[in-house]
Design a protein around this motif. Structure first.
Motif, PDB file in Angstrom:
ATOM      1  N   UNK A 219       0.719  -1.523   0.114  1.00  0.00           N
ATOM      2  CA  UNK A 219       0.153  -0.098   0.166  1.00  0.00           C
ATOM      3  C   UNK A 219       0.605   1.313  -0.188  1.00  0.00           C
ATOM      4  N   UNK A 220       0.193   2.219   0.400  1.00  0.00           N
ATOM      5  CA  UNK A 220       1.154   3.787  -0.026  1.00  0.00           C
ATOM      6  C   UNK A 220       1.947   4.130   1.055  1.00  0.00           C
ATOM      7  N   UNK A 221       1.833   3.261   1.957  1.00  0.00           N
ATOM      8  CA  UNK A 221       2.485   3.954   3.207  1.00  0.00           C
ATOM      9  C   UNK A 221       4.051   2.940   2.876  1.00  0.00           C
ATOM     10  N   UNK A 222       4.388   2.622   2.092  1.00  0.00           N
ATOM     11  CA  UNK A 222       5.323   1.870   1.589  1.00  0.00           C
ATOM     12  C   UNK A 222       5.558   2.760   0.247  1.00  0.00           C
ATOM     13  N   UNK A 223       5.516   3.199   0.177  1.00  0.00           N
ATOM     14  CA  UNK A 223       5.436   4.199  -2.013  1.00  0.00           C
ATOM     15  C   UNK A 223       6.714   4.929  -1.359  1.00  0.00           C
ATOM     16  N   UNK A 224       6.940   4.990  -2.730  1.00  0.00           N
ATOM     17  CA  UNK A 224       7.985   5.876  -2.818  1.00  0.00           C
ATOM     18  C   UNK A 224       7.721   7.270  -3.901  1.00  0.00           C
ATOM     19  N   UNK A 225       8.318   8.144  -3.776  1.00  0.00           N
ATOM     20  CA  UNK A 225       7.900   9.514  -4.732  1.00  0.00           C
ATOM     21  C   UNK A 225       8.176  10.679  -4.918  1.00  0.00           C
ATOM     22  N   UNK A 226       8.829  10.799  -6.428  1.00  0.00           N
ATOM     23  CA  UNK A 226       9.814  11.074  -6.129  1.00  0.00           C
ATOM     24  C   UNK A 226       9.537  12.869  -7.380  1.00  0.00           C
ATOM     25  N   UNK A 227      10.262  13.887  -7.300  1.00  0.00           N
ATOM     26  CA  UNK A 227      10.132  14.681  -8.376  1.00  0.00           C
ATOM     27  C   UNK A 227      10.476  14.553  -9.661  1.00  0.00           C
ATOM     28  N   UNK A 228       9.997  15.173 -11.057  1.00  0.00           N
ATOM     29  CA  UNK A 228      10.505  15.442 -11.533  1.00  0.00           C
ATOM     30  C   UNK A 228      10.716  13.715 -12.295  1.00  0.00           C
ATOM     31  N   UNK A 229      11.121  13.951 -13.974  1.00  0.00           N
ATOM     32  CA  UNK A 229      11.176  12.416 -14.575  1.00  0.00           C
ATOM     33  C   UNK A 229      10.137  11.717 -15.632  1.00  0.00           C
ATOM     34  N   UNK A 230       9.366  12.823 -15.333  1.00  0.00           N
ATOM     35  CA  UNK A 230       8.271  12.636 -16.068  1.00  0.00           C
ATOM     36  C   UNK A 230       7.835  12.131 -17.132  1.00  0.00           C
ATOM     37  N   UNK A 231       8.688  13.280 -17.522  1.00  0.00           N
ATOM     38  CA  UNK A 231       8.337  13.350 -19.499  1.00  0.00           C
ATOM     39  C   UNK A 231       9.592  12.620 -20.106  1.00  0.00           C
ATOM     40  N   UNK A 232      10.569  12.360 -19.491  1.00  0.00           N
ATOM     41  CA  UNK A 232      11.443  11.263 -19.705  1.00  0.00           C
ATOM     42  C   UNK A 232      10.300  10.194 -19.784  1.00  0.00           C
ATOM     43  N   UNK A 233      10.124   9.768 -19.096  1.00  0.00           N
ATOM     44  CA  UNK A 233       9.103   8.047 -19.006  1.00  0.00           C
ATOM     45  C   UNK A 233       8.048   7.865 -19.705  1.00  0.00           C
ATOM     46  N   UNK A 234       7.781   9.604 -19.450  1.00  0.00           N
ATOM     47  CA  UNK A 234       6.340   9.446 -20.944  1.00  0.00           C
ATOM     48  C   UNK A 234       6.697   9.201 -22.576  1.00  0.00           C
ATOM     49  N   UNK A 235       8.057   9.494 -23.019  1.00  0.00           N
ATOM     50  CA  UNK A 235       8.459   9.571 -23.495  1.00  0.00           C
ATOM     51  C   UNK A 235       8.303   8.441 -24.653  1.00  0.00           C
ATOM     52  N   UNK A 236       7.718   7.470 -24.652  1.00  0.00           N
ATOM     53  CA  UNK A 236       7.287   6.198 -25.295  1.00  0.00           C
ATOM     54  C   UNK A 236       5.434   6.672 -26.165  1.00  0.00           C
ATOM     55  N   UNK A 237       5.378   7.373 -25.416  1.00  0.00           N
ATOM     56  CA  UNK A 237       4.228   8.650 -26.342  1.00  0.00           C
ATOM     57  C   UNK A 237       4.591   8.968 -27.336  1.00  0.00           C
ATOM     58  N   UNK A 238       5.711   9.436 -27.893  1.00  0.00           N
ATOM     59  CA  UNK A 238       6.025   9.679 -28.754  1.00  0.00           C
ATOM     60  C   UNK A 238       6.922   8.518 -29.569  1.00  0.00           C
ATOM     61  N   UNK A 239       7.179   7.214 -29.435  1.00  0.00           N
ATOM     62  CA  UNK A 239       8.234   6.157 -29.944  1.00  0.00           C
ATOM     63  C   UNK A 239       9.248   6.279 -29.192  1.00  0.00           C
TER      64      UNK A 239
END
Length: 309
Positions: A219-239
């Motif tokens: 559950x969320x009590x053990x989640x790891x939350x980070x800032x940034x890197x979202x655009x790079x991680x979703x670059x697959x949307x542009x192939x």
């Protein structure tokens, strides 16, 4: 009740629910109307989807509570909304008692236009099921990864189900990926609320530009939350695949998600860090660059490529 009469009533309920707050009296009246005939739930879902579509295609017609349209006019509005969505692209007309599957094969990506006006972009090897009710919009992500651009509707929450993890958004854009017992949530706009059925009383809010990795069972009590890197991680949307310090082993696994030609990395090289930007289908280019960056060499065996010392 005749089919036309049911559709007329469903159209009026769709407009009423869209234009007025759903107070206790309205909810009680709606529940009573739905309970009289099991077919009414599906009729209301279709009418709500058609009404939502009218904004998208700019049909110049509004039905006000104090100036109801004729039955013929209401039927025309619902039919126009359905036709407009069918013309615009993929649409899903869902009854309350069944799910509609949307999936991609290995290496395939697919965009789906949902009946409420939301958009879903599925990445490679993904399977989802969509179930809409008058009160909720739900997408079950059975495997893989998808990005959602959610149409705003406060009265019908939009929830993505990823195993035990739930991600809820209203008027938000975000992605969810399932991998190795984790649900990864990446938010590109707005905010989402995340929780697990293993610990339903605890919530995590993730804002735009942040990402969270949530264990499905812990559950969320053990989640790891980070800032940034979202655009790079979703670059697959542009192939594309963007590597910023990713290990060579993980990078090879990313390419293997998209290609039938598979990469293997010799164990001593797997933890080496690499950087770069590549097309998802450029396996050869990545292998050559990775070998150069790590001082390795390439071996080929049919459709397989090995990066070895």
């Amino acid at each position: 009740m005749a089919a036309d009469t049911t559709m007329d009533a469903a159209a009026m309920w769709a407009v009423r629910l869209d234009q007025t707050p759903r107070d206790d009296a309205t909810q009680a009246a709606l529940d009573a109307w739905l309970a009289e005939d099991p077919r009414r739930c599906g009729a209301l879902i279709r009418a709500q989807a058609a009404w939502a579509a009218l904004d998208v295609v700019a049909v110049p017609a509004v039905i006000a509570d104090d100036a109801p349209a004729s039955p013929a006019r209401r039927r025309w509005l619902v039919a126009a909304g359905m036709a407009a969505i069918a013309t615009a692209g993929t649409a899903w007309w869902l009854d309350g008692d069944r799910d509609e599957a949307v999936a991609t094969a290995h290496g395939e990506q697919r965009r789906a236009r949902l009946a409420d006006g939301s958009t879903m972009l599925l990445n490679t090897d993904t399977r989802s099921r969509i179930a809409y009710t008058p009160a909720h919009r739900q997408v079950m992500l059975d495997r893989g990864e998808a990005w959602f651009d959610v149409a705003h509707n406060r009265r019908r929450p939009f929830v993505v189900v990823a195993g035990a993890i739930r991600v809820e958004a209203v008027g938000t854009a975000f992605a969810v990926r399932r991998r190795a017992g984790l649900a990864e949530v990446l938010v590109t706009a707005g905010r989402v609320r995340v929780w697990s059925t293993a610990d339903p009383a605890r919530f995590l809010f993730v804002d735009a530009g942040r990402r969270a990795s949530v264990p499905e069972q812990a559950g969320v009590g053990h989640a790891a939350v980070t800032d940034g890197g979202v655009a790079d991680a979703l670059a697959w949307r542009r192939g594309e695949i963007v590597l910023e310090g990713m290990t060579l082993g993980d990078a090879a696994a990313e390419f293997n998600r998209y290609n039938t030609r598979q990469l293997a990395v010799e164990a001593p090289l797997a933890e080496r860090r690499i950087v770069g930007w590549f097309r998802t289908d450029d396996v050869e280019g990545f292998a050559r660059s990775a070998a150069t960056m790590t001082g390795a060499r390439i071996e080929r065996d049919g459709d397989a490529i090995r990066i070895v010392e």
